[in-house]
Design an enzyme around this catalytic site. Structure first.
Site, PDB file in Angstrom:
ATOM      1  N   THR A  11      -3.621   1.560   5.084  1.00 15.27           N
ATOM      2  CA  THR A  11      -3.650   2.866   5.759  1.00 15.27           C
ATOM      3  C   THR A  11      -3.916   2.664   7.258  1.00 15.27           C
ATOM      4  O   THR A  11      -4.311   1.577   7.690  1.00 15.27           O
ATOM      5  CB  THR A  11      -4.783   3.738   5.179  1.00 15.27           C
ATOM      6  N   SER A  12      -3.761   3.740   8.010  1.00 13.31           N
ATOM      7  CA  SER A  12      -4.063   3.650   9.454  1.00 13.31           C
ATOM      8  C   SER A  12      -5.523   3.251   9.673  1.00 13.31           C
ATOM      9  O   SER A  12      -5.844   2.519  10.617  1.00 13.31           O
ATOM     10  CB  SER A  12      -3.789   4.989  10.140  1.00 13.31           C
ATOM     11  N   TRP A  59       0.884   2.370  -8.396  1.00  7.94           N
ATOM     12  CA  TRP A  59       1.743   2.586  -7.214  1.00  7.94           C
ATOM     13  C   TRP A  59       2.654   1.394  -6.933  1.00  7.94           C
ATOM     14  O   TRP A  59       2.796   0.976  -5.781  1.00  7.94           O
ATOM     15  CB  TRP A  59       0.901   2.821  -5.940  1.00  7.94           C
ATOM     16  N   ILE A  60       3.258   0.843  -7.953  1.00  8.98           N
ATOM     17  CA  ILE A  60       4.034  -0.373  -7.744  1.00  8.98           C
ATOM     18  C   ILE A  60       5.511  -0.037  -7.481  1.00  8.98           C
ATOM     19  O   ILE A  60       6.215   0.450  -8.375  1.00  8.98           O
ATOM     20  CB  ILE A  60       3.881  -1.336  -8.944  1.00  8.98           C
ATOM     21  N   GLU A 107       0.864  -0.330   2.479  1.00  7.03           N
ATOM     22  CA  GLU A 107       0.650  -1.632   3.139  1.00  7.03           C
ATOM     23  C   GLU A 107      -0.478  -1.541   4.167  1.00  7.03           C
ATOM     24  O   GLU A 107      -0.410  -2.099   5.259  1.00  7.03           O
ATOM     25  CB  GLU A 107       1.961  -2.178   3.719  1.00  7.03           C
ATOM     26  N   GLY A 126      -7.795   0.075  -3.835  1.00  8.89           N
ATOM     27  CA  GLY A 126      -6.657   0.287  -2.934  1.00  8.89           C
ATOM     28  C   GLY A 126      -6.927  -0.440  -1.628  1.00  8.89           C
ATOM     29  O   GLY A 126      -6.660  -1.635  -1.500  1.00  8.89           O
ATOM     30  N   SER A 127      -7.554   0.274  -0.675  1.00  9.21           N
ATOM     31  CA  SER A 127      -7.900  -0.365   0.600  1.00  9.21           C
ATOM     32  C   SER A 127      -8.845  -1.542   0.376  1.00  9.21           C
ATOM     33  O   SER A 127      -8.754  -2.562   1.052  1.00  9.21           O
ATOM     34  CB  SER A 127      -8.578   0.655   1.523  1.00  9.21           C
ATOM     35  N   ARG A 185      21.538  24.886  19.520  1.00  9.48           N
ATOM     36  CA  ARG A 185      20.864  26.144  19.183  1.00  9.48           C
ATOM     37  C   ARG A 185      20.548  26.947  20.447  1.00  9.48           C
ATOM     38  O   ARG A 185      19.862  26.450  21.347  1.00  9.48           O
ATOM     39  CB  ARG A 185      19.555  25.821  18.432  1.00  9.48           C
ATOM     40  N   LEU A 218      -0.524  -5.296  -6.011  1.00  9.65           N
ATOM     41  CA  LEU A 218      -1.874  -5.479  -5.480  1.00  9.65           C
ATOM     42  C   LEU A 218      -2.766  -4.334  -5.953  1.00  9.65           C
ATOM     43  O   LEU A 218      -3.814  -4.537  -6.556  1.00  9.65           O
ATOM     44  CB  LEU A 218      -1.852  -5.486  -3.942  1.00  9.65           C
TER      45      LEU A 218
HETATM   46  C1  LIG Z   1       5.028   5.324  -2.319  1.00 10.56           C
HETATM   47  C2  LIG Z   1       4.015   4.236  -2.442  1.00 10.56           C
HETATM   48  C3  LIG Z   1       4.429   2.933  -2.709  1.00 10.56           C
HETATM   49  C4  LIG Z   1       3.485   1.915  -2.855  1.00 10.56           C
HETATM   50  N1  LIG Z   1       3.908   0.645  -3.196  1.00 10.56           N
HETATM   51  C5  LIG Z   1       2.979  -0.302  -3.498  1.00 10.56           C
HETATM   52  C6  LIG Z   1       3.387  -1.584  -4.023  1.00 10.56           C
HETATM   53  O1  LIG Z   1       4.578  -1.871  -4.168  1.00 10.56           O
HETATM   54  N2  LIG Z   1       2.434  -2.476  -4.373  1.00 10.56           N
HETATM   55  C7  LIG Z   1       1.101  -2.210  -4.220  1.00 10.56           C
HETATM   56  O2  LIG Z   1       0.277  -3.070  -4.552  1.00 10.56           O
HETATM   57  N3  LIG Z   1       0.686  -1.002  -3.731  1.00 10.56           N
HETATM   58  C8  LIG Z   1       1.585  -0.052  -3.370  1.00 10.56           C
HETATM   59  N4  LIG Z   1       1.178   1.181  -2.900  1.00 10.56           N
HETATM   60  C9  LIG Z   1      -0.251   1.448  -2.776  1.00 10.56           C
HETATM   61  C10 LIG Z   1      -0.749   1.579  -1.335  1.00 10.56           C
HETATM   62  O3  LIG Z   1      -0.690   0.339  -0.677  1.00 10.56           O
HETATM   63  C11 LIG Z   1      -2.148   2.178  -1.398  1.00 10.56           C
HETATM   64  O4  LIG Z   1      -1.990   3.529  -1.772  1.00 10.56           O
HETATM   65  C12 LIG Z   1      -2.897   2.065  -0.081  1.00 10.56           C
HETATM   66  O5  LIG Z   1      -3.236   0.728   0.184  1.00 10.56           O
HETATM   67  C13 LIG Z   1      -4.187   2.914  -0.077  1.00 10.56           C
HETATM   68  O6  LIG Z   1      -4.949   2.693  -1.225  1.00 10.56           O
HETATM   69  P1  LIG Z   1      -5.454   3.954  -2.089  1.00 10.56           P
HETATM   70  O7  LIG Z   1      -4.287   4.817  -2.349  1.00 10.56           O
HETATM   71  O8  LIG Z   1      -6.225   3.437  -3.236  1.00 10.56           O
HETATM   72  O9  LIG Z   1      -6.412   4.751  -1.104  1.00 10.56           O
HETATM   73  P2  LIG Z   1      -7.975   4.476  -0.847  1.00 10.56           P
HETATM   74  O10 LIG Z   1      -8.213   3.035  -0.536  1.00 10.56           O
HETATM   75  O11 LIG Z   1      -8.775   5.085  -1.954  1.00 10.56           O
HETATM   76  O12 LIG Z   1      -8.221   5.298   0.489  1.00 10.56           O
HETATM   77  C14 LIG Z   1      -8.372   6.721   0.522  1.00 10.56           C
HETATM   78  C15 LIG Z   1      -8.672   7.102   1.965  1.00 10.56           C
HETATM   79  O13 LIG Z   1      -9.923   6.526   2.375  1.00 10.56           O
HETATM   80  C16 LIG Z   1      -9.730   5.753   3.551  1.00 10.56           C
HETATM   81  N5  LIG Z   1     -10.640   4.600   3.540  1.00 10.56           N
HETATM   82  C17 LIG Z   1     -10.830   3.703   2.531  1.00 10.56           C
HETATM   83  N6  LIG Z   1     -11.727   2.776   2.892  1.00 10.56           N
HETATM   84  C18 LIG Z   1     -12.095   3.077   4.169  1.00 10.56           C
HETATM   85  C19 LIG Z   1     -13.004   2.503   5.103  1.00 10.56           C
HETATM   86  N7  LIG Z   1     -13.696   1.389   4.827  1.00 10.56           N
HETATM   87  N8  LIG Z   1     -13.147   3.086   6.310  1.00 10.56           N
HETATM   88  C20 LIG Z   1     -12.440   4.208   6.627  1.00 10.56           C
HETATM   89  N9  LIG Z   1     -11.568   4.806   5.774  1.00 10.56           N
HETATM   90  C21 LIG Z   1     -11.410   4.250   4.578  1.00 10.56           C
HETATM   91  C22 LIG Z   1      -8.270   5.344   3.506  1.00 10.56           C
HETATM   92  O14 LIG Z   1      -7.802   4.976   4.783  1.00 10.56           O
HETATM   93  C23 LIG Z   1      -7.633   6.591   2.955  1.00 10.56           C
HETATM   94  O15 LIG Z   1      -7.451   7.525   3.989  1.00 10.56           O
HETATM   95  C24 LIG Z   1       2.111   2.204  -2.709  1.00 10.56           C
HETATM   96  C25 LIG Z   1       1.695   3.517  -2.425  1.00 10.56           C
HETATM   97  C26 LIG Z   1       2.622   4.525  -2.309  1.00 10.56           C
HETATM   98  C27 LIG Z   1       2.144   5.918  -2.050  1.00 10.56           C
END
Ligand SMILES: Cc1cc2nc3c(=O)[nH]c(=O)nc-3n(C[C@H](O)[C@H](O)[C@H](O)COP(=O)(O)OP(=O)(O)OC[C@H]3O[C@@H](n4cnc5c(N)ncnc54)[C@H](O)[C@@H]3O)c2cc1C
Length: 387
Positions: free
Chosen positions: A365-366, A156-157, A363, A131-132, A268, A125
């Site tokens: 973020t919080s 990040w797959i 999957e 990302g988000s 401990r 994805l």
């Molecule tokens: C170890 C690992 C394995 C993974 N495996 C997969 C996989 O198999 N397949 C896949 O597709 N992806 C995978 N991912 C990707 C993962 O799902 C994404 O990293 C995640 O969805 C966040 O996207 P981003 O890293 O682009 O962060 P961003 O979307 O850029 O977010 C950065 C920060 O901004 C915050 N933010 C963004 N938008 C908003 C908003 N509207 N309001 C408030 N806060 C916001 C986020 O919560 C976060 O804190 C993996 C990631 C990791 C680290």
């Protein structure tokens, strides 16, 4: 209300716990050091039916109820979260959408080798700039004869380079937003799929994560999930389900941290007594135990609700949010219980602290979970008491 587990759920707990403690836990520290993917464990898990847990028997799976599946992930994560995430991705973000959105012909073709663990699966994805905000993805597809041709970059797959089948999201035209997105099943064993070197991660070090470039990668027309333009819906439905797997992963890691903390706090001795008898430590352990129990039952109840059918976005987001945030707090305090030793690779809590960190990120973020919950609340009709 009935809080008893079924015979199947009890049997799965016992079988996976035994396997996790005897086979998975002993090599976890070494795999964390080397980053070696545990093929041998995956072969053993295939024999136990753990690689086809969401797939019907007709397609080679061992189809368990959702709670049994979560129990299996929880027990694996107690021993090694890297193994648990590999199993979770293979089952719930690859096979689950194929089971629910694939044609019968596609299911007959790809599910049996996946469910029997002859090949592994994953999902693509995320992209470097999406990302988000998944609806803004840029990987494109076009129809050429009897095939779809996909081009773009994924990031990040999990299982990249080791899995054969991936669920992939791509857009026909970015200006259409989420309505332009379609979901496909891609065979990654082809020239058009190039995998980057694995990411050097903070934790989950023996789970492989890498970027992938698709250059005119080919997908047969029969490999569609749902219809064209429904890919975003397929992804959201998949995540509603799979998020509970991440909640279960967090429960397993947190239980391991609590178990290690209890053992250490009883052994401990400082100021003449075991540190569990110092109220600051004893009370915090009590909070850890209580919060973990709350997270566990929120997750189990969300699974029960999902099994009844109906709308699960809110309950599954609540479970993922609460379980992963709670697990992070528990692992953080576990390091504190161990004092300086908690900062050493000689003790398990150091690995748990690193492994648990990503559960509030992937999957969704919080913050994304809170968005899902807030949107559901907006739609909810409520009655407040009069002043
Ligand atoms: C170890 C690992 C394995 C993974 N495996 C997969 C996989 O198999 N397949 C896949 O597709 N992806 C995978 N991912 C990707 C993962 O799902 C994404 O990293 C995640 O969805 C966040 O996207 P981003 O890293 O682009 O962060 P961003 O979307 O850029 O977010 C950065 C920060 O901004 C915050 N933010 C963004 N938008 C908003 C908003 N509207 N309001 C408030 N806060 C916001 C986020 O919560 C976060 O804190 C993996 C990631 C990791 C680290």
């Amino acid at each position: 209300m009935d809080f008893r587990f079924t015979d199947q759920q009890r049997m799965i707990r016992q079988m996976v716990r035994e396997f996790a403690r005897e086979r998975v836990a002993p090599g976890a520290r070494q795999r964390d050091e080397t980053g070696q993917f545990p093929w041998d464990l995956f072969r053993q898990m295939a024999e136990l039916g753990l690689l086809g847990m969401v797939t019907p028997e007709a397609y080679g799976g061992s189809q368990l109820d959702l709670l049994s599946y979560l129990i299996a992930i929880e027990e694996l994560a107690w021993a090694d979260a890297s193994v648990a995430v590999g199993v979770s991705v293979h089952n719930s973000v690859c096979q689950w959408p194929i089971v629910h959105f694939g044609s019968d012909e596609l299911k007959q073709r790809v599910l049996p080798p996946l469910a029997r663990g002859e090949v592994l699966g994953g999902i693509m994805l995320t992209e470097p700039d999406a990302g988000s905000d998944l609806a803004s993805l840029s990987t494109t597809y076009k129809r050429v004869g009897n095939e779809f041709v996909l081009s773009g970059s994924k990031m990040w797959i999990t299982n990249a380079g080791i899995a054969k089948y991936f669920v992939v999201l791509a857009t026909k035209d970015k200006s259409l937003g989420h309505r332009g997105i379609t979901a496909f099943v891609l065979d990654a064993e082809q020239e058009g799929v190039q995998v980057d070197p694995p990411e050097k991660k903070m934790g989950l070090r023996s789970s492989v994560t890498a970027g992938v470039t698709l250059e005119e990668a080919r997908v047969p027309a029969g490999n569609l999930l749902g219809e064209e333009g429904q890919g975003f819906k397929v992804a959201l439905a998949t995540l509603d389900h799979s998020r509970l797997g991440i909640a279960a992963q967090a429960l397993g890691i947190a239980q391991a941290a609590l178990d290690a903390s209890l053992q250490y706090a009883k052994e401990r001795v400082q100021f003449g007594k075991p540190i569990i008898q110092h109220q600051a430590i004893g009370f915090r352990l009590a909070d850890m135990d209580t919060e973990l129990e709350a997270a566990r039952w929120l997750t189990y109840r969300a699974a029960w609700l999902a099994e009844q059918g109906g709308q699960v976005s809110r309950t599954s987001a609540q479970a993922k949010l609460f379980a992963t945030e709670t697990a992070n707090r528990i692992c953080n305090f576990a390091v504190q219980v161990f004092g300086g030793y908690g900062y050493s690779r000689e003790y398990v809590v150091e690995r748990l602290y690193r492994d648990v960190r990503v559960t509030t990120v992937y999957e969704g973020t919080s913050e994304v979970q809170r968005m899902v919950i807030a949107r559901a609340l907006e739609r909810l009709s409520t009655t407040a008491p009069e002043a």
